[in-house]
Design a protein around this motif. Structure first.
Motif, mmCIF file in Angstrom:
data_model
loop_
_atom_site.group_PDB
_atom_site.id
_atom_site.type_symbol
_atom_site.label_atom_id
_atom_site.label_comp_id
_atom_site.label_asym_id
_atom_site.label_seq_id
_atom_site.Cartn_x
_atom_site.Cartn_y
_atom_site.Cartn_z
ATOM 1 N N LEU A 78 13.777 -2.068 -19.509
ATOM 2 C CA LEU A 78 13.942 -2.865 -18.295
ATOM 3 C C LEU A 78 14.265 -1.924 -17.139
ATOM 4 O O LEU A 78 14.756 -0.813 -17.349
ATOM 5 C CB LEU A 78 15.088 -3.874 -18.442
ATOM 6 C CG LEU A 78 14.943 -5.045 -19.410
ATOM 7 C CD1 LEU A 78 16.236 -5.854 -19.428
ATOM 8 C CD2 LEU A 78 13.772 -5.922 -19.027
ATOM 9 N N VAL A 79 13.995 -2.387 -15.940
ATOM 10 C CA VAL A 79 14.397 -1.673 -14.732
ATOM 11 C C VAL A 79 15.208 -2.631 -13.869
ATOM 12 O O VAL A 79 14.799 -3.770 -13.647
ATOM 13 C CB VAL A 79 13.184 -1.161 -13.935
ATOM 14 C CG1 VAL A 79 13.641 -0.559 -12.601
ATOM 15 C CG2 VAL A 79 12.410 -0.125 -14.732
ATOM 16 N N SER A 80 16.358 -2.176 -13.419
ATOM 17 C CA SER A 80 17.198 -2.962 -12.524
ATOM 18 C C SER A 80 17.278 -2.246 -11.183
ATOM 19 O O SER A 80 17.429 -1.017 -11.134
ATOM 20 C CB SER A 80 18.603 -3.115 -13.114
ATOM 21 O OG SER A 80 19.490 -3.690 -12.171
ATOM 22 N N ASP A 123 6.900 -1.608 -10.569
ATOM 23 C CA ASP A 123 8.257 -1.319 -10.141
ATOM 24 C C ASP A 123 9.040 -2.588 -9.828
ATOM 25 O O ASP A 123 10.244 -2.551 -9.655
ATOM 26 C CB ASP A 123 8.231 -0.422 -8.895
ATOM 27 C CG ASP A 123 7.736 0.982 -9.221
ATOM 28 O OD1 ASP A 123 7.872 1.382 -10.386
ATOM 29 O OD2 ASP A 123 7.215 1.663 -8.316
ATOM 30 N N LYS A 146 12.166 -10.099 -12.675
ATOM 31 C CA LYS A 146 12.115 -9.163 -11.551
ATOM 32 C C LYS A 146 13.274 -8.189 -11.624
ATOM 33 O O LYS A 146 14.390 -8.556 -11.981
ATOM 34 C CB LYS A 146 12.163 -9.914 -10.216
ATOM 35 C CG LYS A 146 10.913 -10.706 -9.890
ATOM 36 C CD LYS A 146 11.033 -11.355 -8.524
ATOM 37 C CE LYS A 146 9.784 -12.140 -8.159
ATOM 38 N NZ LYS A 146 9.911 -12.786 -6.837
ATOM 39 N N ALA A 147 13.009 -6.945 -11.272
ATOM 40 C CA ALA A 147 14.047 -5.908 -11.304
ATOM 41 C C ALA A 147 15.227 -6.262 -10.396
ATOM 42 O O ALA A 147 16.379 -5.968 -10.712
ATOM 43 C CB ALA A 147 13.450 -4.572 -10.899
ATOM 44 N N SER A 148 14.942 -6.922 -9.295
ATOM 45 C CA SER A 148 16.003 -7.280 -8.343
ATOM 46 C C SER A 148 16.866 -8.416 -8.856
ATOM 47 O O SER A 148 17.957 -8.678 -8.307
ATOM 48 C CB SER A 148 15.386 -7.688 -7.002
ATOM 49 O OG SER A 148 14.461 -8.758 -7.177
ATOM 50 N N SER A 208 8.720 -5.741 -11.507
ATOM 51 C CA SER A 208 8.971 -6.697 -12.582
ATOM 52 C C SER A 208 9.063 -5.999 -13.930
ATOM 53 O O SER A 208 8.563 -4.896 -14.122
ATOM 54 C CB SER A 208 7.868 -7.759 -12.619
ATOM 55 O OG SER A 208 6.617 -7.156 -12.914
ATOM 56 N N ASN A 209 9.739 -6.660 -14.829
ATOM 57 C CA ASN A 209 9.893 -6.164 -16.194
ATOM 58 C C ASN A 209 9.240 -7.144 -17.146
ATOM 59 O O ASN A 209 9.236 -8.353 -16.899
ATOM 60 C CB ASN A 209 11.379 -6.074 -16.555
ATOM 61 C CG ASN A 209 12.139 -5.159 -15.639
ATOM 62 O OD1 ASN A 209 12.165 -3.960 -15.829
ATOM 63 N ND2 ASN A 209 12.781 -5.734 -14.621
ATOM 64 N N LYS A 211 17.084 2.606 -8.633
ATOM 65 C CA LYS A 211 16.418 2.010 -9.785
ATOM 66 C C LYS A 211 17.090 2.544 -11.050
ATOM 67 O O LYS A 211 17.170 3.745 -11.257
ATOM 68 C CB LYS A 211 14.929 2.347 -9.789
ATOM 69 C CG LYS A 211 14.149 1.646 -8.707
ATOM 70 C CD LYS A 211 12.648 1.708 -8.959
ATOM 71 C CE LYS A 211 12.122 3.122 -8.939
ATOM 72 N NZ LYS A 211 10.646 3.157 -9.070
#
Length: 264
Positions: free
Chosen positions: A156-158, A200, A256-258, A202-203, A145
């Motif tokens: 943001l989280v990727s 965890d 979404k982080a993904s 989604s942003n 992450k």
């Protein structure tokens, strides 16, 4: 064996800033004297003044000025514009060095073969490409992450693979590009009384709809999230109508982080 290249800037097709001239400017800034600066570089006193004259002639504003009088008989100083130019050159130099390092990783000089060098010039179709600072790197079993701070200060989280983190040499403090497609962004009205939900998976970034473009089937929504950053979402035109979105609406954009890729 390593790749190396000098960084120079041109104006009107003529060399303006060369690395040797940058060294001279730094020396002038340090010593306050062009004769002392010339010795420090080193170069001849005449060559130093010729370089200064060339830079001042090509530059829209003076870079070096000569002061007379005073208890020390005057001296040579770097102007405010010149100092800013030195700062900007250092930024360019850092990016230039990073490019050469990345190019070296994709090139096997000993065998004379190029690996996937085309990636350096690749154009990406994803509409959203935003500069971000890496603030956290959290490795897991397979993925990692990556916490990102945008220019607007929003986060943001990727989620990418640990292999990608290693290949890109991603670390805290780096500047990277967050990349995601417009059809992965969902936009809805922001309720003023709504509390921000952190997950965890989604942003959520917030902003104001700056522009809407639509045809019979689809609508493109541009959301201004601050500091000249814009998030673009593409959705069916009938969904736009159902959501009641219009220019000037205060909205939230969820990704979404993904769905967030990272480029360097």
């Amino acid at each position: 064996m390593e790749l190396a290249s000098k960084l120079s800037l041109e104006i009107f097709g003529k060399p303006f800033i060369l690395e040797k001239r940058i060294e001279l400017l730094h020396a002038i800034e340090a010593h306050g004297s062009i004769s002392k600066a010339a010795k420090a570089v080193p170069m001849s006193y005449k060559s130093a003044w010729e370089a200064v004259d060339t830079m001042n002639s090509l530059s829209p504003e003076p870079i070096v000025c000569r002061e007379t009088g005073g208890k020390d008989g005057g001296g040579t100083t770097i102007t405010a514009y010149g100092k800013k130019l030195l700062e900007n050159y250092e930024v360019l130099k850092e990016e230039h060095t990073r490019f050469l390092k990345r190019l070296s990783e994709l090139t096997d000089i000993e065998s004379g073969s190029l690996k996937t060098i085309e990636r350096l010039a690749m154009q990406i179709s994803a509409r959203n490409q935003m500069q971000a600072e890496v603030i956290t790197v959290e490795p897991e079993n397979v993925n990692a992450k990556i916490g990102l701070r945008l220019k607007s200060g929003q986060l943001l989280v990727s989620v990418i693979t640990k292999e990608a983190v290693e290949d890109l040499h991603i670390a805290e403090g780096q500047t990277v590009t967050a990349i995601f497609k417009s059809n992965t962004v969902s936009v809805s009205l922001k309720d003023k009384d709504e509390e921000k939900e952190e997950t965890d998976l989604s942003n959520r970034v917030e902003g104001v709809i700056k522009k809407i473009e639509k045809d019979v089937k689809n609508a493109k929504v541009l959301v201004d999230i601050g500091k000249h950053d814009t998030v673009v979402s593409v959705m069916p035109a009938d969904v736009l109508e159902k959501l009641g979105l219009h220019e000037g609406s205060f909205v939230k954009a969820v990704i979404k982080a993904s769905d967030i890729m990272i480029g360097r």
